[in-house]
Design a protein around this motif. Structure first.
Motif, PDB file in Angstrom:
ATOM      1  N   MET A  86       0.891  -1.093   0.037  1.00 47.58           N
ATOM      2  CA  MET A  86      -0.027  -0.130   0.116  1.00 47.58           C
ATOM      3  C   MET A  86       0.755   1.407  -0.090  1.00 47.58           C
ATOM      4  O   MET A  86       0.523   2.294  -0.824  1.00 47.58           O
ATOM      5  N   MET A  87       1.952   1.152   0.627  1.00 39.89           N
ATOM      6  CA  MET A  87       2.804   2.452   0.855  1.00 39.89           C
ATOM      7  C   MET A  87       3.528   2.559  -0.440  1.00 39.89           C
ATOM      8  O   MET A  87       3.758   3.549  -1.000  1.00 39.89           O
ATOM      9  N   VAL A  88       3.971   1.548  -1.095  1.00 39.97           N
ATOM     10  CA  VAL A  88       4.607   1.668  -2.446  1.00 39.97           C
ATOM     11  C   VAL A  88       3.545   2.058  -3.358  1.00 39.97           C
ATOM     12  O   VAL A  88       4.063   2.918  -4.264  1.00 39.97           O
ATOM     13  N   ARG A  89       2.315   1.816  -3.327  1.00 38.43           N
ATOM     14  CA  ARG A  89       1.473   2.557  -4.236  1.00 38.43           C
ATOM     15  C   ARG A  89       0.798   3.859  -3.833  1.00 38.43           C
ATOM     16  O   ARG A  89       0.584   4.705  -4.880  1.00 38.43           O
ATOM     17  N   ILE A  90       0.594   4.219  -2.754  1.00 38.53           N
ATOM     18  CA  ILE A  90      -0.142   5.189  -2.185  1.00 38.53           C
ATOM     19  C   ILE A  90       0.733   6.645  -2.282  1.00 38.53           C
ATOM     20  O   ILE A  90       0.140   7.440  -2.340  1.00 38.53           O
ATOM     21  N   PHE A  91       1.994   6.372  -2.228  1.00 38.74           N
ATOM     22  CA  PHE A  91       2.694   7.637  -2.269  1.00 38.74           C
ATOM     23  C   PHE A  91       2.756   8.243  -3.792  1.00 38.74           C
ATOM     24  O   PHE A  91       2.162   9.347  -4.051  1.00 38.74           O
ATOM     25  N   PRO A  92       2.765   7.571  -4.941  1.00 37.39           N
ATOM     26  CA  PRO A  92       2.582   7.905  -6.022  1.00 37.39           C
ATOM     27  C   PRO A  92       1.008   8.435  -6.262  1.00 37.39           C
ATOM     28  O   PRO A  92       0.985   9.266  -7.070  1.00 37.39           O
ATOM     29  N   TYR A  93       0.369   7.423  -5.675  1.00 30.83           N
ATOM     30  CA  TYR A  93      -1.078   7.771  -6.092  1.00 30.83           C
ATOM     31  C   TYR A  93      -1.728   9.157  -5.442  1.00 30.83           C
ATOM     32  O   TYR A  93      -2.251   9.733  -5.959  1.00 30.83           O
ATOM     33  N   GLY A  94      -1.387   9.252  -4.162  1.00 30.86           N
ATOM     34  CA  GLY A  94      -1.750  10.515  -3.262  1.00 30.86           C
ATOM     35  C   GLY A  94      -0.907  11.584  -4.408  1.00 30.86           C
ATOM     36  O   GLY A  94      -1.453  12.822  -4.395  1.00 30.86           O
ATOM     37  N   ALA A  95       0.276  11.491  -4.610  1.00 27.87           N
ATOM     38  CA  ALA A  95       1.127  12.655  -5.268  1.00 27.87           C
ATOM     39  C   ALA A  95       0.581  13.016  -6.496  1.00 27.87           C
ATOM     40  O   ALA A  95       0.291  14.165  -6.687  1.00 27.87           O
ATOM     41  N   ILE A  96       0.163  12.062  -7.271  1.00 31.40           N
ATOM     42  CA  ILE A  96      -0.361  12.215  -8.645  1.00 31.40           C
ATOM     43  C   ILE A  96      -1.815  12.934  -8.462  1.00 31.40           C
ATOM     44  O   ILE A  96      -2.428  13.846  -9.270  1.00 31.40           O
ATOM     45  N   GLN A  97      -2.701  12.296  -7.502  1.00 27.58           N
ATOM     46  CA  GLN A  97      -3.861  12.882  -7.560  1.00 27.58           C
ATOM     47  C   GLN A  97      -3.981  14.194  -7.025  1.00 27.58           C
ATOM     48  O   GLN A  97      -4.795  15.137  -7.630  1.00 27.58           O
ATOM     49  N   PHE A  98      -3.314  14.748  -5.927  1.00 29.91           N
ATOM     50  CA  PHE A  98      -3.241  15.817  -5.513  1.00 29.91           C
ATOM     51  C   PHE A  98      -2.762  16.914  -6.516  1.00 29.91           C
ATOM     52  O   PHE A  98      -3.388  18.195  -6.809  1.00 29.91           O
ATOM     53  N   MET A  99      -1.713  16.865  -6.969  1.00 25.98           N
ATOM     54  CA  MET A  99      -0.891  17.102  -8.207  1.00 25.98           C
ATOM     55  C   MET A  99      -1.876  17.650  -9.270  1.00 25.98           C
ATOM     56  O   MET A  99      -1.830  18.622  -9.910  1.00 25.98           O
ATOM     57  N   ALA A 100      -2.686  16.440  -9.798  1.00 22.30           N
ATOM     58  CA  ALA A 100      -3.233  16.595 -10.888  1.00 22.30           C
ATOM     59  C   ALA A 100      -4.731  17.303 -10.741  1.00 22.30           C
ATOM     60  O   ALA A 100      -5.159  18.211 -11.632  1.00 22.30           O
ATOM     61  N   PHE A 101      -5.134  17.343  -9.476  1.00 25.19           N
ATOM     62  CA  PHE A 101      -6.361  18.071  -9.188  1.00 25.19           C
ATOM     63  C   PHE A 101      -6.084  19.436  -9.456  1.00 25.19           C
ATOM     64  O   PHE A 101      -6.683  20.289 -10.069  1.00 25.19           O
ATOM     65  N   ASP A 102      -4.962  20.116  -8.676  1.00 18.96           N
ATOM     66  CA  ASP A 102      -4.742  21.388  -8.891  1.00 18.96           C
ATOM     67  C   ASP A 102      -4.379  21.692 -10.372  1.00 18.96           C
ATOM     68  O   ASP A 102      -4.817  22.928 -10.938  1.00 18.96           O
ATOM     69  N   HIS A 103      -3.786  20.893 -11.106  1.00 19.13           N
ATOM     70  CA  HIS A 103      -3.577  21.264 -12.596  1.00 19.13           C
ATOM     71  C   HIS A 103      -4.780  21.168 -13.506  1.00 19.13           C
ATOM     72  O   HIS A 103      -5.190  22.181 -13.908  1.00 19.13           O
ATOM     73  N   TYR A 104      -5.788  20.282 -13.266  1.00 15.25           N
ATOM     74  CA  TYR A 104      -6.967  20.175 -13.945  1.00 15.25           C
ATOM     75  C   TYR A 104      -7.469  21.186 -13.269  1.00 15.25           C
ATOM     76  O   TYR A 104      -8.722  21.915 -14.516  1.00 15.25           O
ATOM     77  N   LYS A 105      -7.828  21.635 -12.320  1.00 17.65           N
ATOM     78  CA  LYS A 105      -8.672  22.891 -11.789  1.00 17.65           C
ATOM     79  C   LYS A 105      -8.331  24.193 -12.394  1.00 17.65           C
ATOM     80  O   LYS A 105      -9.063  24.867 -13.034  1.00 17.65           O
ATOM     81  N   LYS A 106      -6.968  24.355 -12.699  1.00 16.84           N
ATOM     82  CA  LYS A 106      -6.506  25.686 -13.399  1.00 16.84           C
ATOM     83  C   LYS A 106      -6.785  25.528 -14.867  1.00 16.84           C
ATOM     84  O   LYS A 106      -7.246  26.596 -15.558  1.00 16.84           O
ATOM     85  N   LEU A 107      -6.756  24.373 -15.265  1.00 13.04           N
ATOM     86  CA  LEU A 107      -7.027  24.070 -16.825  1.00 13.04           C
ATOM     87  C   LEU A 107      -8.368  24.407 -17.231  1.00 13.04           C
ATOM     88  O   LEU A 107      -8.639  24.983 -18.067  1.00 13.04           O
ATOM     89  N   LEU A 108      -9.281  23.784 -16.307  1.00 14.92           N
ATOM     90  CA  LEU A 108     -10.618  24.016 -16.509  1.00 14.92           C
ATOM     91  C   LEU A 108     -11.205  25.441 -16.261  1.00 14.92           C
ATOM     92  O   LEU A 108     -11.951  26.073 -16.904  1.00 14.92           O
ATOM     93  N   ASN A 110      -8.909  28.328 -16.446  1.00 17.52           N
ATOM     94  CA  ASN A 110      -8.228  29.388 -17.308  1.00 17.52           C
ATOM     95  C   ASN A 110      -8.394  28.972 -18.763  1.00 17.52           C
ATOM     96  O   ASN A 110      -8.663  29.970 -19.892  1.00 17.52           O
ATOM     97  N   ARG A 111      -8.409  27.762 -19.172  1.00 22.32           N
ATOM     98  CA  ARG A 111      -8.574  27.419 -20.685  1.00 22.32           C
ATOM     99  C   ARG A 111     -10.082  26.833 -21.128  1.00 22.32           C
ATOM    100  O   ARG A 111     -10.057  27.356 -22.233  1.00 22.32           O
ATOM    101  N   ILE A 112     -10.761  26.278 -20.253  1.00 21.44           N
ATOM    102  CA  ILE A 112     -12.086  26.104 -20.922  1.00 21.44           C
ATOM    103  C   ILE A 112     -13.048  26.805 -20.448  1.00 21.44           C
ATOM    104  O   ILE A 112     -14.143  26.955 -20.783  1.00 21.44           O
ATOM    105  N   GLY A 113     -12.762  27.776 -19.092  1.00 18.90           N
ATOM    106  CA  GLY A 113     -13.805  28.480 -18.645  1.00 18.90           C
ATOM    107  C   GLY A 113     -14.859  27.964 -17.672  1.00 18.90           C
ATOM    108  O   GLY A 113     -16.013  28.590 -17.449  1.00 18.90           O
ATOM    109  N   ILE A 114     -14.598  26.711 -17.263  1.00 20.32           N
ATOM    110  CA  ILE A 114     -15.570  25.962 -16.194  1.00 20.32           C
ATOM    111  C   ILE A 114     -14.890  26.662 -14.724  1.00 20.32           C
ATOM    112  O   ILE A 114     -13.790  26.424 -14.418  1.00 20.32           O
TER     113      ILE A 114
END
Length: 319
Positions: A86-108, A110-114
């Motif tokens: 679980m620890m081997v999985r959850i570090f990249p999982y949590g890292a990708i999820q939180f980082m991707a959330f910030d990225h997608y939120k800004k993308l939606l 600034n770029r798409i207008g949502i």
């Protein structure tokens, strides 16, 4: 999930708050948050898997009876079986999820207008699915190891589990059993989790900034929630998200376990698995088996995850 600063003081601009390596610091913050959250509830996660998949050694027991029975049968470390994977999985999982959330939120935004609250729901769903796709094989291995009972082991460890699944269950495709229900379940779970937390945070800071918030330690222009308020908002977010997506989580686990289960041939697709579990065990004892445990585990898990991430953002100058 973050409040935008109006301006950045010169002293802070010269500190390690620069945009350089921002993605790496964001990755680390999410990874630490995920590990802290999952370690907190590791024993409950083990019991959840045992009950969801009707493990023959414990299927006659309830949640708390299983929590008592596992240490008696397998020792205290039995409660943490599969936690290494679980620890081997959850570090990249949590890292990708939180980082991707910030990225997608800004993308939606600034770029798409949502914008507004809806962009948190969409960004959270997309971030959750992104993290799942990237780390799914590790989740399968972790589920297999957690399902084992001492004295009745199929796998000797993480590497052996990877090797055995690859050799006996169709190569790479064997690591992606249950991916469809996982993605379908993750969309509402992650979406409503980030949506609820972000909405509660923004409303709290907007209407009760002095009562619920304080200046961020890395940027005084940004107000953040107090730790105890973060814990409360994270717990509420987790409870709502789990209630909505739980039957899909049950189907996902049974599909992941594959050949480990004697009735695995009945669980070859999402629709077949849901139909079989409902017909065989019903709603309460099948589709929602272990839900009471999930309420106990999801509240502290999400509370710790969001609170740790908010704290790490200040430590790593992400505000």
């Amino acid at each position: 999930m973050t409040s935008e600063a109006v301006s950045t003081p010169p002293a802070i601009r010269s500190a390690p708050t620069s945009r350089s390596y921002y993605w790496l610091r964001s990755f680390a913050a999410g990874g630490v948050a995920g590990c802290c959250a999952k370690t907190t509830i590791a024993p409950l996660d083990r019991v959840k898997i045992l009950l969801q998949a009707q493990n023959p050694h414990y299927k006659h027991l309830g949640v708390f009876a299983t929590l008592k029975a596992v240490p008696r049968k397998e020792g205290f470390r039995g409660l943490y079986k599969g936690n290494g994977a679980m620890m081997v999985r959850i570090f990249p999982y949590g890292a990708i999820q939180f980082m991707a959330f910030d990225h997608y939120k800004k993308l939606l935004n600034n770029r798409i207008g949502i914008s507004g609250h809806i962009h948190r729901l969409v960004a959270g769903s997309m971030a959750g699915m992104t993290a799942v796709i990237c780390t799914y094989p590790l989740d399968v291995v972790r589920a297999r190891l957690a399902f084992q009972v001492t004295g009745d082991n199929r796998y000797t460890g993480i590497i052996n589990a990877f090797h055995t699944i690859y050799r006996e269950e169709g190569g790479v495709l064997g690591f992606y059993r249950g991916l469809t229900p996982t993605l379908i379940g993750m969309a509402p779970y992650a979406g409503f989790s980030f949506f609820t937390f972000g909405t509660l945070k923004s409303l709290g800071l907007k209407h009760f900034p002095e009562l619920l918030g304080r200046p961020s330690s890395d940027n005084p222009d940004v107000f953040v929630l107090k730790p105890q308020v973060n814990l409360l908002c994270g717990g509420v977010a987790g409870a709502i998200a789990q209630t909505i997506s739980y039957p899909l989580d049950v189907a996902r686990r049974r599909m992941q376990l594959g050949a480990v289960l004697p009735d695995h041939d009945k669980c070859t697709s999402l629709s077949k698995t849901l139909t079989y579990v409902h017909r065989q065990y019903g709603v309460k004892k099948g589709l929602y088996r272990g839900l009471s445990l999930n309420y106990v585990r999801c509240i502290p898990s999400q509370a710790v995850a969001f609170t740790t991430y908010e704290s790490m953002k200040q430590v790593l100058y992400l505000n």
